[in-house]
Enzyme design. Structure first.
Site, short mmCIF file in Angstrom:
data_model
loop_
_atom_site.label_atom_id
_atom_site.label_comp_id
_atom_site.label_asym_id
_atom_site.label_seq_id
_atom_site.Cartn_x
_atom_site.Cartn_y
_atom_site.Cartn_z
N TYR A 110 -10.90 6.23 3.03
CA TYR A 110 -11.92 6.00 4.06
C TYR A 110 -12.73 7.25 4.41
CZ TYR A 110 -10.35 1.26 4.80
OH TYR A 110 -10.07 -0.08 4.61
N SER A 131 0.83 -1.20 0.00
CA SER A 131 0.00 0.00 0.00
C SER A 131 0.87 1.25 0.00
CB SER A 131 -0.92 0.01 1.23
OG SER A 131 -1.89 -1.01 1.15
N ALA A 154 -4.90 0.05 -2.53
CA ALA A 154 -4.13 0.39 -1.33
C ALA A 154 -5.08 0.54 -0.15
CB ALA A 154 -3.37 1.69 -1.55
N LYS A 155 -4.63 0.09 1.01
CA LYS A 155 -5.42 0.35 2.22
C LYS A 155 -4.96 1.70 2.75
CE LYS A 155 -7.22 -1.95 6.36
NZ LYS A 155 -8.63 -1.99 5.91
N ALA A 156 -5.45 2.74 2.09
CA ALA A 156 -4.99 4.10 2.31
C ALA A 156 -6.03 4.90 3.09
CB ALA A 156 -4.73 4.78 0.96
#
Length: 288
Positions: A162, A62, A156-158
């Site tokens: 969120y 990520s 990506a866990k960005a």
């Protein structure tokens, strides 16, 4: 519970354990202004982090998608997680690893001169959706949509991805719901604010194709688990009108684990045998 900034315990930060209340960053941290941050959510069961290495690899991947390199190896990140857990005396806990561009010489959009920082915290956390594991969660349908891969690094866990999740979850909670279901930029069913979604019809499982949102580690685990049981799983584009035809539904995620869904908007679902088996089988797997 006290505020997350005011607790006893230890947080691993930039190579050492620090007192919880001292785990701070400067106001001019780049990530606070420009969302140059990635993170992972993990659960530790009976002293072992489930799929920990996979999470650490995704954290580094990520960061690369956001054009920065975390200055620690996967092995070093794993060691840091367990050091944090040991320091707090936890065998069962939620683990949060976060990497970000810190404060440095740059304070515009560019941040090449700023250091990359890494912290790992944890806390004891029960069921993410409360009693929904028994009766099924109630979901709203979000007005926002998951974006196109042409607009943002969707795999990506960005942190920035969120933003609409927080907005949608707040709106859902105001309506008495536990969470919100997103459609994607094309109008297909996508995911919830922090969990992937599965449906059941005629004994087969259908789940949205993860082509514009995060292919969750729990999602992948549950798909493999279902296939081992001989259950057919369709990963495909799902139209919103199909919600009416599905019989059962559940969510997957590190925090959510496997949680049944009883309602999405005006659509209702049975907390049936297949979803109950998925819940039980996952619980057994993570504690094996």
């Amino acid at each position: 519970m006290s505020s997350y900034e005011d607790r006893d315990g230890k947080i691993w930060m930039d190579g050492k354990l620090v007192d919880w209340r001292d785990a701070n960053v400067h106001l001019l941290t780049h990530a606070l202004h420009y969302a140059s941050s990635v993170f992972e959510g993990e659960r530790c069961y009976n002293g072992k982090i489930f799929k920990g290495v996979e999470h650490s690899k995704r954290l580094k991947a990520s960061a690369n998608l956001l054009d920065f390199e975390i200055p620690y190896s996967v092995e070093e990140i794993e060691a840091a997680k367990y050091a944090m857990l040991e320091a707090n005396g936890w065998k069962d806990a939620y683990v949060r690893a976060v990497a970000w561009r810190g404060a440095g010489e740059d304070m515009g959009v560019s941040s090449k001169k700023n250091p990359v920082r890494l912290a790992i915290a944890g806390w004891e956390w029960g069921n993410y959706y409360g009693d929904a594991k028994m009766k099924g969660a109630k979901l709203d349908i979000a007005k926002w949509k998951r974006p196109s891969p042409e607009t943002i690094p969707v795999h990506a866990k960005a942190a920035g991805l969120y933003m609409i999740c927080t907005m949608s979850k707040h709106e859902a909670e105001a309506k008495g719901c536990s969470d919100a279901l997103f459609m994607d930029y094309r109008g297909y069913v996508a995911e919830c604010t922090g969990a992937n979604i599965f449906f059941v019809k005629d004994g087969e499982v259908h789940t949205p194709l993860a082509d514009c949102f995060l292919n969750g580690i729990t999602r992948q685990t549950v798909i493999a688990m279902l296939k081992e049981k001989g259950i057919r799983v369709w990963e495909r584009h799902i139209e919103p009108y199909e919600l009416e035809s599905f019989e059962q539904c559940w969510l997957t995620g590190t925090a959510a684990e496997v949680t049944p869904v009883a309602q999405i908007g005006d659509y209702h679902f049975e907390v049936g045998a297949l979803v109950k088996d998925a819940v039980a089988s996952y619980e057994k797997l993570v504690r094996a």
